[in-house]
Design an enzyme around this catalytic site. Structure first.
Site, PDB file in Angstrom:
ATOM      1  N   HIS A 167      47.337  39.675  39.496  1.00  0.00           N
ATOM      2  CA  HIS A 167      46.407  39.515  40.581  1.00  0.00           C
ATOM      3  C   HIS A 167      47.048  38.285  41.079  1.00  0.00           C
ATOM      4  CE1 HIS A 167      42.745  37.386  39.049  1.00  0.00           C
ATOM      5  NE2 HIS A 167      44.000  36.758  38.613  1.00  0.00           N
TER       6      HIS A 167
ATOM      7  N   CYS B 289      45.275  30.010  41.407  1.00  0.00           N
ATOM      8  CA  CYS B 289      45.126  31.568  41.227  1.00  0.00           C
ATOM      9  C   CYS B 289      45.636  32.116  42.638  1.00  0.00           C
ATOM     10  CB  CYS B 289      43.629  31.835  41.147  1.00  0.00           C
ATOM     11  SG  CYS B 289      43.024  31.248  39.438  1.00  0.00           S
TER      12      CYS B 289
ATOM     13  N   HIS C 102      49.827  36.482  38.930  1.00  0.00           N
ATOM     14  CA  HIS C 102      50.113  35.907  37.469  1.00  0.00           C
ATOM     15  C   HIS C 102      49.071  37.088  36.865  1.00  0.00           C
ATOM     16  CE1 HIS C 102      46.070  34.271  39.275  1.00  0.00           C
ATOM     17  NE2 HIS C 102      45.598  34.413  37.990  1.00  0.00           N
TER      18      HIS C 102
ATOM     19  N   HIS D 144      46.656  38.368  33.457  1.00  0.00           N
ATOM     20  CA  HIS D 144      45.455  38.205  32.401  1.00  0.00           C
ATOM     21  C   HIS D 144      45.544  39.476  31.480  1.00  0.00           C
ATOM     22  CE1 HIS D 144      43.664  34.801  34.627  1.00  0.00           C
ATOM     23  NE2 HIS D 144      43.821  35.518  35.884  1.00  0.00           N
TER      24      HIS D 144
ATOM     25  N   ASP E 239      45.744  49.442  33.886  1.00  0.00           N
ATOM     26  CA  ASP E 239      46.548  48.861  32.967  1.00  0.00           C
ATOM     27  C   ASP E 239      48.040  48.574  33.447  1.00  0.00           C
ATOM     28  OD1 ASP E 239      47.165  47.383  30.368  1.00  0.00           O
ATOM     29  OD2 ASP E 239      47.916  49.339  29.786  1.00  0.00           O
ATOM     30  N   HIS E 240      48.541  47.336  33.140  1.00  0.00           N
ATOM     31  CA  HIS E 240      49.931  47.154  33.588  1.00  0.00           C
ATOM     32  C   HIS E 240      50.319  47.337  35.103  1.00  0.00           C
ATOM     33  CE1 HIS E 240      50.544  46.830  29.340  1.00  0.00           C
ATOM     34  NE2 HIS E 240      51.561  46.531  29.602  1.00  0.00           N
TER      35      HIS E 240
ATOM     36  N   GLU F 285      37.995  37.407  31.594  1.00  0.00           N
ATOM     37  CA  GLU F 285      39.233  37.404  32.074  1.00  0.00           C
ATOM     38  C   GLU F 285      40.232  36.398  31.413  1.00  0.00           C
ATOM     39  OE1 GLU F 285      40.263  37.081  36.683  1.00  0.00           O
ATOM     40  OE2 GLU F 285      39.523  35.147  36.189  1.00  0.00           O
TER      41      GLU F 285
HETATM   42 NI    NI Z   1      43.763  35.030  37.636  1.00  0.00          NI
END
Ligand code: NI
Length: 139
Positions: free
Chosen positions: A17, A36, A42, A44, A82-83, A127
């Site tokens: 995200h 961010c 990036h 998580h 997911d992914h 997160e």
């Molecule tokens: Ni983040």
């Protein structure tokens, strides 16, 4: 036994995200969101704890069938997120900033629709190991 019990199913998904408000300048985004907001996204490893509270069904001994809950999480959350790149690949976050706060509310609503209304639901979303959001909010 009619006392309420909470059962918890843990699950996880990996997603990318970027925190970015398109109404703001890039400078303002950097000021508010820092790293961010970097343009190339990036990732998580999100960890969920899905908590369901209700009475024990005398026939099954269950509050909720955890196999059913596991499948619901797979269908509604993992298959969707997911992914994925949350900003680019999902309808839910096409215009909603994918903070952990917004993500936990979206997950709650997706799961709530599939769970008996007599049962209470609360979702915790980690997160990182240190950053967690909970919905509905803690009293
Ligand atoms: Ni983040």
């Amino acid at each position: 036994m009619s006392e309420n019990v909470t059962v918890i199913r843990k699950a996880h998904f990996n997603a990318a995200h970027r925190l970015y408000n398109p109404a703001w300048s890039d400078a303002r985004n950097t000021e508010v969101f820092g790293k961010c907001s970097l343009p190339n996204y990036h990732g998580h490893n999100y960890v969920m704890e899905v908590e369901v509270t209700g009475p024990i069904d005398p026939e099954t001994g269950y509050v909720i069938d955890l196999g059913f809950l596991s499948q619901l999480i797979k269908t509604e959350v993992e298959a969707r997120f997911d992914h994925k790149n949350l900003n680019l690949d999902t309808a839910e976050f096409a215009t909603l900033i994918p903070t952990v706060e917004n993500i936990v509310v979206v997950i709650y609503r997706l799961l709530r629709a599939g769970i008996d209304n007599r049962l209470q639901l609360r979702v915790k979303l980690f997160e990182t190991e240190r950053n967690v959001a909970v919905y509905p909010a803690l009293p």
